[in-house]
Design a protein around this motif. Structure first.
Motif, PDB file in Angstrom:
ATOM      1  N   SER A  80     -50.189  21.722   6.140  1.00  0.00           N
ATOM      2  CA  SER A  80     -48.696  20.988   5.598  1.00  0.00           C
ATOM      3  C   SER A  80     -48.175  21.476   7.403  1.00  0.00           C
ATOM      4  N   VAL A  81     -48.248  20.652   7.673  1.00  0.00           N
ATOM      5  CA  VAL A  81     -47.610  20.923   9.877  1.00  0.00           C
ATOM      6  C   VAL A  81     -46.160  19.366   9.111  1.00  0.00           C
ATOM      7  N   PRO A  82     -44.568  20.888   9.542  1.00  0.00           N
ATOM      8  CA  PRO A  82     -43.937  19.593   9.852  1.00  0.00           C
ATOM      9  C   PRO A  82     -44.258  18.816  11.125  1.00  0.00           C
ATOM     10  N   TYR A  83     -43.763  17.571  10.980  1.00  0.00           N
ATOM     11  CA  TYR A  83     -44.072  16.779  11.874  1.00  0.00           C
ATOM     12  C   TYR A  83     -43.181  16.617  13.044  1.00  0.00           C
ATOM     13  N   TRP A  84     -42.148  17.279  13.308  1.00  0.00           N
ATOM     14  CA  TRP A  84     -41.881  18.245  14.838  1.00  0.00           C
ATOM     15  C   TRP A  84     -43.398  18.440  15.706  1.00  0.00           C
ATOM     16  N   ALA A  85     -43.867  19.141  14.568  1.00  0.00           N
ATOM     17  CA  ALA A  85     -44.624  20.185  15.794  1.00  0.00           C
ATOM     18  C   ALA A  85     -45.723  19.193  15.719  1.00  0.00           C
ATOM     19  N   VAL A  86     -45.945  17.925  14.845  1.00  0.00           N
ATOM     20  CA  VAL A  86     -47.357  16.870  15.101  1.00  0.00           C
ATOM     21  C   VAL A  86     -46.650  15.616  16.013  1.00  0.00           C
ATOM     22  N   SER A  87     -45.505  15.853  16.495  1.00  0.00           N
ATOM     23  CA  SER A  87     -45.044  15.286  17.671  1.00  0.00           C
ATOM     24  C   SER A  87     -45.351  15.895  18.898  1.00  0.00           C
ATOM     25  N   GLY A  88     -45.334  16.777  19.125  1.00  0.00           N
ATOM     26  CA  GLY A  88     -45.486  17.741  20.238  1.00  0.00           C
ATOM     27  C   GLY A  88     -46.163  18.134  20.623  1.00  0.00           C
ATOM     28  N   ILE A  89     -48.072  18.040  18.882  1.00  0.00           N
ATOM     29  CA  ILE A  89     -48.972  18.011  19.751  1.00  0.00           C
ATOM     30  C   ILE A  89     -49.429  16.724  20.429  1.00  0.00           C
ATOM     31  N   VAL A  90     -48.734  15.709  19.741  1.00  0.00           N
ATOM     32  CA  VAL A  90     -49.329  14.101  20.412  1.00  0.00           C
ATOM     33  C   VAL A  90     -48.783  14.080  21.484  1.00  0.00           C
ATOM     34  N   CYS A  91     -48.141  14.365  22.001  1.00  0.00           N
ATOM     35  CA  CYS A  91     -47.011  13.996  22.970  1.00  0.00           C
ATOM     36  C   CYS A  91     -47.991  15.452  24.259  1.00  0.00           C
ATOM     37  N   GLY A  92     -48.726  16.643  24.171  1.00  0.00           N
ATOM     38  CA  GLY A  92     -49.476  17.160  24.594  1.00  0.00           C
ATOM     39  C   GLY A  92     -50.588  16.500  24.801  1.00  0.00           C
ATOM     40  N   ALA A  93     -51.399  16.010  23.499  1.00  0.00           N
ATOM     41  CA  ALA A  93     -52.992  15.895  23.649  1.00  0.00           C
ATOM     42  C   ALA A  93     -52.841  14.536  24.280  1.00  0.00           C
ATOM     43  N   TRP A  94     -51.806  13.097  24.308  1.00  0.00           N
ATOM     44  CA  TRP A  94     -51.809  12.394  25.156  1.00  0.00           C
ATOM     45  C   TRP A  94     -51.186  12.838  26.517  1.00  0.00           C
ATOM     46  N   LEU A  95     -51.173  13.668  27.295  1.00  0.00           N
ATOM     47  CA  LEU A  95     -51.034  13.426  28.716  1.00  0.00           C
ATOM     48  C   LEU A  95     -51.983  14.582  28.818  1.00  0.00           C
ATOM     49  N   VAL A  96     -52.607  14.828  28.685  1.00  0.00           N
ATOM     50  CA  VAL A  96     -54.082  15.619  28.614  1.00  0.00           C
ATOM     51  C   VAL A  96     -54.697  14.373  29.354  1.00  0.00           C
ATOM     52  N   LEU A  97     -55.358  13.661  27.926  1.00  0.00           N
ATOM     53  CA  LEU A  97     -56.369  12.424  27.905  1.00  0.00           C
ATOM     54  C   LEU A  97     -55.626  11.827  28.916  1.00  0.00           C
ATOM     55  N   LEU A  98     -54.852  11.540  29.568  1.00  0.00           N
ATOM     56  CA  LEU A  98     -54.263  11.005  30.486  1.00  0.00           C
ATOM     57  C   LEU A  98     -54.375  10.998  31.325  1.00  0.00           C
ATOM     58  N   ALA A  99     -55.249  12.533  31.939  1.00  0.00           N
ATOM     59  CA  ALA A  99     -54.738  13.390  32.965  1.00  0.00           C
ATOM     60  C   ALA A  99     -56.974  13.579  32.994  1.00  0.00           C
ATOM     61  N   VAL A 100     -57.579  13.372  31.803  1.00  0.00           N
ATOM     62  CA  VAL A 100     -58.651  13.846  31.387  1.00  0.00           C
ATOM     63  C   VAL A 100     -59.528  12.595  32.154  1.00  0.00           C
ATOM     64  N   TYR A 101     -58.577  11.113  31.449  1.00  0.00           N
ATOM     65  CA  TYR A 101     -59.229  10.448  31.792  1.00  0.00           C
ATOM     66  C   TYR A 101     -58.822   9.535  33.972  1.00  0.00           C
ATOM     67  N   ARG A 102     -58.365  10.524  34.200  1.00  0.00           N
ATOM     68  CA  ARG A 102     -58.389  10.151  36.012  1.00  0.00           C
ATOM     69  C   ARG A 102     -57.495   8.987  35.968  1.00  0.00           C
ATOM     70  N   SER A 103     -56.077   8.717  34.985  1.00  0.00           N
ATOM     71  CA  SER A 103     -55.420   7.834  35.356  1.00  0.00           C
ATOM     72  C   SER A 103     -54.149   7.724  36.221  1.00  0.00           C
ATOM     73  N   ARG A 104     -54.332   8.985  37.057  1.00  0.00           N
ATOM     74  CA  ARG A 104     -53.169   8.666  37.808  1.00  0.00           C
ATOM     75  C   ARG A 104     -54.179   9.488  39.724  1.00  0.00           C
ATOM     76  N   ALA A 105     -55.865   8.765  39.672  1.00  0.00           N
ATOM     77  CA  ALA A 105     -56.649   8.570  39.614  1.00  0.00           C
ATOM     78  C   ALA A 105     -55.515   8.166  41.718  1.00  0.00           C
ATOM     79  N   VAL A 106     -55.725   8.036  42.616  1.00  0.00           N
ATOM     80  CA  VAL A 106     -54.797   7.384  43.681  1.00  0.00           C
ATOM     81  C   VAL A 106     -55.987   6.834  44.319  1.00  0.00           C
ATOM     82  N   GLY A 107     -57.744   6.554  44.554  1.00  0.00           N
ATOM     83  CA  GLY A 107     -58.203   6.018  44.382  1.00  0.00           C
ATOM     84  C   GLY A 107     -57.971   4.654  44.360  1.00  0.00           C
ATOM     85  N   ILE A 108     -57.336   4.606  42.650  1.00  0.00           N
ATOM     86  CA  ILE A 108     -56.991   3.152  42.058  1.00  0.00           C
ATOM     87  C   ILE A 108     -55.563   2.818  42.034  1.00  0.00           C
ATOM     88  N   ALA A 109     -54.640   3.050  42.861  1.00  0.00           N
ATOM     89  CA  ALA A 109     -53.248   2.351  42.954  1.00  0.00           C
ATOM     90  C   ALA A 109     -53.361   1.432  43.232  1.00  0.00           C
TER      91      ALA A 109
END
Length: 508
Positions: A80-109
């Protein structure tokens, strides 16, 4: 009958209209080596801050909308996982994967659609990850919560990226946030690359000099613009340090190409200077190029253009949906424009003309009439005033254009009836310019490739200057589109078309 010579298409850059005034490439005072690092770090921080704000807001809003302030939990077998904890995990995972996919790379800006693709891919990766976790642990989750968070978050991530891109474009037009480059190669190759880079209004590069592999007298000139010669191959690294260059672009082949490039990379590796190679591939866009090393040998795979298949079915579906919607919404506008045209001059409101479509098939194209009724008969007397290049006939200030026709053409309102051609399947929303039979009769083999797909209501020619484009650049743009089009690219062209119509350029 004279055959139109095929344009020479040498690089995979998009051509631009010629420059209208003189401008010097004299390098600005050298900046310290940390200036480029500082602006790139600042840019990444801006994107990271916006990404964090958007994702946190989207997840919290989805949580509150679905559960309110109640302390709900996501339950499964022995978990059983509280949804407030799920929300925190979603935020963290989303930001990490945006970095993994190099969405903030200057070369594509700042240009292209790669940045948006990476944001979308990272978002779908997060969704896929949580879908797998719910299956593995047999979790009972709220679909409304996840749908609300991911849909709203993705939309606002893309909107924010677009707003930052607009801001970055303004900064670059004012000479900020540019990567300073030195172009290395033979004089003609340097001129070509410099022309393409500096011809793009939102280009990310500032050409600060040329390093020539062959001696030449004085500096290089690109049209009316000067590119200072700052080095040769042996003194290139010193010039990079002196001018604080962020990148070296190798234009064309070098003597001892592989070894020369490797040696240059070794000399630059202690600095933050990038080494950029032009591919030399004719009319080939990046998504069609894939690199695959085999036993130390880098092999470059180039996908062949496809003119049938699922992509074309989806393109047709998009054409039908948007053209039907446009005809329905614009019906009152059609009635008003038809009335104004009939009152302004004698003749029908709709002008019909034979054009050539895909595979050389002729069709009747519809436009709002913008010229006098006798325009076709008066054409012969105006041929000596033709300002168009190649097979095109264009006159700025054409005396046959009516008063209403001038502003219809300025804002491309005369093209609106072509939505009917799109719905009927003769044209597409995006494609090459629809040619006249007389033009097609003078095409060479290469130019004839424009007929491999349907002509478009708008296209590369529409968003790159329209009538201000010369024949060679117009054909080059059309051929580039024919071989490299994509649905995402079509949507970008449609969006840029709306911007061009708001601030018309080259319409007469």
């Amino acid at each position: 009958m004279t055959e139109v010579k095929d344009p020479e298409i040498r690089e995979d850059y998009l051509p631009q209209a010629s420059f209208s005034h003189a401008r010097s490439f004299t390098p600005a005072p050298a900046l310290s080596s940390g200036d480029s690092v500082r602006w790139t770090n600042r840019y990444r921080r801006i994107l990271l801050g916006l990404d964090t704000a958007v994702i946190v807001q989207a997840v919290i809003l989805a949580h509150v909308t679905r559960f309110g302030v109640a302390n709900e939990s996501m339950t499964g077998e022995n978990i059983s996982v509280p949804y407030w904890a799920v929300s925190g995990i979603v935020c963290g995972a989303w930001l990490v994967l945006l970095a993994v996919y190099r969405s903030r790379a200057v070369g594509i800006a700042g240009s292209g659609i790669d940045e948006y693709k990476r944001v979308i891919s990272a978002t779908f990766a997060v969704m896929g990850l949580f879908a797998v976790l719910t299956l593995v642990f047999h979790l009972d989750f709220s679909r409304g919560y996840f749908a609300g968070a991911f849909v709203s978050g993705l939309v606002w991530l893309i909107v924010c990226r677009w707003l930052v891109r607009c801001w970055l474009g303004r900064q670059r037009r004012n000479g900020r946030y540019l990567s300073k480059v030195i172009i290395l190669g033979r004089p003609k190759d340097v001129r070509h690359v410099a022309h393409q880079l500096q011809g793009r209004g939102g280009a990310a590069y500032q050409v600060v000099g040329a390093a020539l592999t062959r001696p030449t007298q004085g500096d290089l000139w690109v049209g009316r613009q000067r590119v200072p010669v700052v080095a040769d191959r042996s003194t290139l690294v010193d010039a990079v340090r002196r001018l604080s260059a962020d990148a070296v672009i190798v234009a064309g082949p070098l003597k001892g190409y592989g070894a020369s490039v490797q040696e240059l990379g070794w000399q630059l590796e202690e600095s933050a200077t990038q080494l950029i190679l032009t591919t030399g591939l004719t009319n080939v866009a990046g998504p069609r190029i894939h690199s695959r090393p085999v036993e130390g040998l880098p092999l470059m795979h180039v996908e062949l253009p496809q003119y049938t298949g699922v992509k074309h079915v989806l393109k047709r579906a998009l054409d039908i949906a948007l053209s039907a919607l446009a005809l329905l919404v614009l019906l009152p506008v059609f009635a008003v424009l038809a009335m104004l045209i009939r009152r302004d001059s004698d003749g029908p409101a709709i002008f019909r003309q034979e054009r050539v479509g895909r595979g050389g098939e002729a069709f009747t194209m519809y436009k709002f009439r913008s010229m006098v009724r006798s325009a076709e008969e008066e054409l012969e007397s105006l041929l000596d005033r033709n300002e168009g290049a190649g097979v095109l006939f264009k006159i700025q200030g054409d005396p046959r254009v009516t008063g209403v026709g001038r502003w219809l053409r300025k804002y491309s309102l005369d093209e609106l009836p072509q939505f009917w051609n799109v719905l009927c399947g003769h044209m597409s929303l995006v494609g090459p310019r629809p040619p006249l039979p007389g033009e097609v009769a003078r095409y060479g083999d290469r130019v004839g490739r424009r007929l491999y797909i349907k002509p478009g209501l708008t296209g590369m020619w529409q968003i790159n200057g329209r009538s201000e484009l010369n024949w060679k650049d117009g054909v080059r743009l059309d051929l580039y589109y024919v071989e490299n089009w994509s649905l995402a690219g079509d949507l970008i062209i449609l969006w840029r078309t709306f911007k061009v119509l708001w601030k018309p350029v080259g319409a007469y």
